[in-house]
Write an enzyme that holds these catalytic residues in place. Structure first.
Site, PDB file in Angstrom:
ATOM      1  N   GLU A 105       0.841  -1.216   0.000  1.00 43.54           N
ATOM      2  CA  GLU A 105       0.000   0.000   0.000  1.00 43.54           C
ATOM      3  C   GLU A 105       0.872   1.261   0.000  1.00 43.54           C
ATOM      4  OE1 GLU A 105      -2.345  -1.460   3.421  1.00 43.54           O
ATOM      5  OE2 GLU A 105      -4.094  -0.905   2.218  1.00 43.54           O
ATOM      6  N   GLU A 125      -4.068  -9.298   3.665  1.00 48.76           N
ATOM      7  CA  GLU A 125      -4.843  -8.963   4.884  1.00 48.76           C
ATOM      8  C   GLU A 125      -6.017  -9.896   5.122  1.00 48.76           C
ATOM      9  OE1 GLU A 125      -3.549  -6.851   2.781  1.00 48.76           O
ATOM     10  OE2 GLU A 125      -2.773  -5.093   3.833  1.00 48.76           O
TER      11      GLU A 125
END
Ligand code: COA
Length: 698
Positions: A105, A125
C-alpha cells in the site's frame, strides 16, 4: 532506539531507507520516521526525486500486526501514505524480497515502483480476517483493473514481480542486485526531469469501464466457497467502492469496512493463528544456542502410505531419503506412490517435470535397515506393533552411526518404551506426521523422557526445513491431537446412540467451520482404523476405552467408509460425497432397540457443546500434565492437523472467547447428570474459571 528510518541525499536524489528488523513492519516508530524523512526530502531544494527502499531481506511485511486491536497512534498508515501520495517530488519505491499488505500500500502511494525479480507482492490482509485498510483496495484496482485486484485482495495470494509488471503494479523489474540500485538506474534511464509526481489515486483509466457483474460473481463464489468468513465479502464491497465512488469517498468506505473487520472476532482468531504458528517454534526450556545436529541424509522405515508420504516430505525439500521395507512388493508400491504423486504434481503444473524427476531420484529404496548406517535421521513408520517397533529400534541401535536421531512415527505407542530398546534413549524421539504426510502441515514432535535438548532443537528445525509446523509434545496416549479427537469421537458416537443422526452431528461441526464432520472424516480415514483402536483399548483395559457401540456394528459389516463404498454414509461410484444411508438408520434403530435406548431429539447446541467442551476439558488436562507447552500449541495442532477453523483461533482460544466459566458450569452440569468421570472439569479449568481467567493468561 535508533531511528528505524534514515534519509540521505545522493546528488539530486533523496533516499529514504527503512531499517526495522526482522521484517520492516510499519509500526509507529517507522511511520514517524517515514513522515520525518519525507519532510526532509521535501525541504531539501537539491532533492528532485525520492527513492523509498528498505534494508534487510525483505522490503516490508506491512502494518505491524502486533498493534492491531490497540488504540492507533498518529501518524496512522493511511496518513503516512497520503503524505507520500501528495508529495510534489516524484517518489520511486524499490521493492525486494517481500512487499505485503501495507508493504504494497505504501509503494502504491508512491509514483513509481521497481522490483527485483522474484519479489513477492500482494495484499494478504484477508488471511488475517481484514482487508487492506490503507488505500490498497482503492489503489490496486487503479493499477490492475478491478477484476485482477479483486482476485488478489480476496484470495490474499501474492504475485511475483514478473507478473506484477504485466499487471501494471510495478513499472520495471530488475533481474538481481540491490533494489536501491535498481531504482537509481530506473531514475537515470527515465531521466529525473521526466519523472512526474502523478499519484495512483488520481488515475481512473483502468477502472472506468468495470463490469458490475464481476462483483456479483465474486460474492456468489465466496458465499459458496467461504460461507463462514466475514472479511472476504467486505473486500468485495471495498473494491466495488473504488469503481463506484471518487477516490476520497472510496477511501472512507474502505476505512469503515476495515474497522468492521478489525472489530470482528474472526480477525482476533486469525491473528492468534498467525502468531501461534510462529510461537510454537520457540521452546522456552531449550538453552539459548543449543547446537543443531546435522541432518543431510534421512532414512524412513516402512514404505506404506505413511512411510512413502514422509519420504516425500524430505525429497520435496531436496534432502535425500532411503526408504526401507523388508517386503519387496511393499517397497515397490511405496516407490510407485512417490512417482505417481510427483508426476501428478508436474501434470498439474505445480512443479516442473525435471523437478519431479529430481525428487523421485532423491528417494532410494533398500530392503534392510543396514542401508541406514550413514543416515543422520531415521524415521520409523511401520505398523503400530510395539514388539515390531522395539525390534526395529534395537536393529537401528546396532546399525546407525553415533549421533543419528532415531524417531518413531507412532501415533499411539509409548515412545519411552521404544527408546528403551536402544542403548541411546537420548537420541530417540517421536515425529508424528499426519496423513497424507506429504500434504498435512502438522508435525507433532514428541519429547521422550530422556530425549536430549539438541535432538529436540534439531527436529524442530527439521520441521521448519521441510515446511511443516512442528509442535513439541510430551509422551502420552494419542499425544495432543488424537487424545482430544478421542474425546470428540466418544461424544459424537454417544450423541448418535442417544438419538442424533450422524449427518446431524456432522452438520453441526461443519456449521462450526470444520471442513468435514466427524463421521465423514471417519469414513475418509477408514472406519476400521478407529474400530481396531477401540478394540485394542478395551483389550488393554484402558480407563478411557469406549464400550462396544453402534459404530462397531458398522465396521463388523465391512462398511469401512469411502474405500468400501459405504461406511457411516453411502457413496456413489466415483463420488466422495457422503450421503445419509437408510441402511445405517436401520442399524441404528435396531441397535438402540436392543440396547434399550429410547432415542430423543437432540438439539444442535447440545451437539456442539458436548463435542467441543469435551475437547477443551481434555486440552486443559494436557496442559496441566505438561504434555503441551502452552495453550497455543494445542491450538496450532488443531488448526494444522484437524481442520479447526482458523478464524476461531483453535480450541483453547475459542474456549477463552466462550468463557471458561460457562464451559466449566456446563461440564459440571453434564457430570452431575451422567456421573461420567470424563465430564469432571479438570482442576486447571476449574481454577481458571473460578478466577475469571483464560488459557491465554497462563
Ligand atoms: N507485523 C509484526 N510482526 C511481523 C509481521 C508483521 N506484519 N510479519 C512478520 N512478523 C514477525 C513474525 O511474527 C516473526 O516474529 P518472531 O521472530 O518474534 O516470531 C518475525 O516477524 C519473522 O517473521 P516470519 O514469518 O517468521 O518470517 P518469514 O521470513 O518466514 O516470513 C513474511 C516473512 C513477511 C512472508 C511473513 O512474516 C508474513 O507473511 N508476514 C505477514 C504479512 C502480512 O500479512 N502483512 C499484512 C499485515 S495486515
Amino acid at each position: 532506539m535508533d531511528n528505524p528510518v534514515s534519509f540521505e541525499r545522493r546528488a539530486r536524489i533523496g533516499i529514504i531507507t527503512i531499517d526495522s528488523p526482522p521484517v520492516n513492519a510499519l509500526g509507529h516508530a517507522v511511520r514517524v520516521g517515514l513522515v520525518a524523512a519525507l519532510e526532509e526530502a521535501g525541504r531539501d531544494p537539491q532533492v528532485e526525486a525520492i527513492v523509498l527502499n528498505s534494508a534487510g531481506r525483505i522490503f516490508t511485511a506491512g502494518a505491524d500486526i502486533r498493534e492491531f486491536g490497540k488504540p492507533s497512534q498518529a501518524p496512522t498508515l493511511p496518513e503516512v501514505i497520503a503524505a507520500f501520495d501528495r508529495s510534489a517530488k516524484p517518489i520511486v519505491a524499490a521493492l525486494h524480497g517481500t512487499a505485503l499488505g501495507g508493504g504494497l500500500e505504501l509503494p502504491m502511494g508512491c509514483h513509481y515502483r521497481v522490483a527485483l525479480a522474484g519479489t513477492k507482492i500482494g495484499l494478504p490482509e484477508v488471511k488475517l480476517g481484514l482487508l487492506p485498510g490503507a488505500g490498497g483496495t482503492q489503489r490496486l484496482p487503479r493499477l490492475t483493473g478491478a477484476e485482477r485486484a479483486l482476485d488478489m485482495i480476496v484470495t490474499g495470494n501474492p504475485v511475483e514481480a514478473a507478473e506484477a509488471l504485466e499487471l501494471g503494479i510495478v513499472d520495471a523489474v530488475y533481474p538481481d542486485g540491490i533494489a536501491l540500485d535498481a531504482a537509481l538506474d530506473f531514475i537515470e534511464k527515465t531521466g529525473v526531469d521526466k519523472l512526474t509526481a502523478t499519484p495512483v489515486s488520481s488515475r481512473t483509466d483502468r477502472i472506468a469501464n468495470t463490469d458490475p457483474a464481476v462483483f456479483a460473481a465474486a460474492r456468489a463464489k465466496l458465499a459458496k466457497e467461504k460461507p463462514n468468513l466475514f472479511s472476504p465479502q467486505r473486500c468485495v464491497d471495498a473494491v466495488e467502492a473504488a469503481v463506484q465512488f471518487p477516490f476520497t469517498e472510496g477511501l472512507a468506505r474502505e476505512r469503515a469496512l476495515f474497522q468492521e473487520c478489525m472489530a470482528s472476532p474472526q480477525r482476533a482468531g486469525l491473528i492468534h493463528a498467525f502468531f501461534g504458528e510462529r510461537e510454537v517454534a520457540k521452546i522456552p526450556s531449550l538453552p539459548a544456542g543449543t547446537p543443531l545436529r546435522k541432518v543431510e541424509k534421512v532414512g524412513v522405515i516402512g514404505a506404506g502410505t505413511m512411510g512413502s508420504g514422509i519420504a516425500m516430505c524430505f525429497a520435496s525439500a531436496g534432502i535425500p531419503v532411503t526408504l526401507v521395507d523388508a517386503k519387496p512388493e511393499a517397497l515397490q508400491a511405496g516407490l510407485a506412490n512417490v512417482r505417481r504423486t510427483y508426476e501428478g504434481n508436474a501434470k498439474k503444473g505445480r512443479i516442473s517435470a525435471e523437478e519431479a524427476e529430481r525428487r523421485i531420484a532423491l528417494v532410494q529404496p533398500a530392503e534392510s535397515v543396514d542401508a541406514l548406517s550413514d543416515a543422520d535421521l531415521v524415521i520409523e513408520a511401520v505398523f503400530e506393533d510395539m514388539e515390531l517397533k522395539k525390534k526395529i529400534f534395537a536393529a537401528l541401535d546396532r546399525v546407525c552411526k553415533q549421533g543419528a536421531i532415531l524417531a518413531t512415527n507412532t501415533s499411539t505407542l509409548d515412545v519411552d518404551a521404544i527408546a528403551e530398546a536402544t542403548s541411546r534413549p537420548q537420541d530417540v524421539c517421536g515425529m508424528h506426521f499426519f496423513s497424507p504426510a506429504n500434504i498435512m502441515r502438522l508435525l507433532e514432535n514428541v519429547r521422550g523422557e530422556k530425549t536430549s535438548d539438541d535432538v529436540i532443537a534439531t527436529i524442530m528445525d527439521v520441521a521448519r526445513r521441510i515446511g511443516k509446523v512442528g509442535v513439541l509434545v510430551g509422551v502420552c496416549y494419542g499425544f495432543v491431537g488424537n487424545r482430544m479427537l478421542h474425546q470428540r469421537g466418544r461424544e459424537a458416537m454417544s450423541l448418535v446412540e442417544e438419538g442424533a443422526a450422524p449427518e446431524q452431528v456432522d452438520a453441526v461441526l461443519k456449521g462450526f467451520g470444520f471442513p468435514m464432520g466427524h463421521f465423514a472424516m471417519s469414513d475418509l480415514a477408514g472406519v476400521d482404523v478407529g474400530w481396531r483402536i477401540r478394540q485394542e483399548r478395551r483389550k488393554a483395559g484402558a480407563p478411557d476405552a469406549i464400550a462396544p457401540n453402534w459404530l462397531d456394528r458398522i465396521a463388523e459389516l465391512g462398511r469401512y467408509g469411502q474405500k468400501t463404498g459405504a461406511g457411516i454414509y453411502r457413496y456413489e461410484q466415483g463420488d466422495r460425497t457422503p450421503r445419509p444411508d437408510p441402511e445405517v438408520a436401520k442399524i441404528l434403530e435396531d441397535y438402540r432397540r436392543e440396547a434399550g435406548i429410547a432415542p430423543r431429539p437432540i438439539d444442535d447446541q447440545e451437539i456442539l457443546e458436548r463435542c467441543l467442551y469435551a475437547m477443551v476439558n481434555e486440552g486443559a488436562r494436557i496442559l496441566e500434565e505438561g504434555v503441551a507447552l502452552r495453550a497455543v500449541d494445542i491450538d496450532v495442532i488443531w488448526l494444522h492437523g484437524y481442520g479447526f477453523p482458523a478464524y476461531r483461533g483453535g480450541p483453547m482460544f475459542w474456549a477463552d472467547q466462550v468463557g471458561l466459566g460457562k464451559i466449566h458450569d456446563t461440564l459440571v452440569a453434564l457430570h452431575d447428570k451422567t456421573g461420567e468421570p470424563h465430564w469432571k472439569p479438570s482442576p486447571l479449568l476449574e481454577r481458571l474459571a473460578k478466577a475469571g481467567q483464560t488459557f491465554a493468561s497462563l
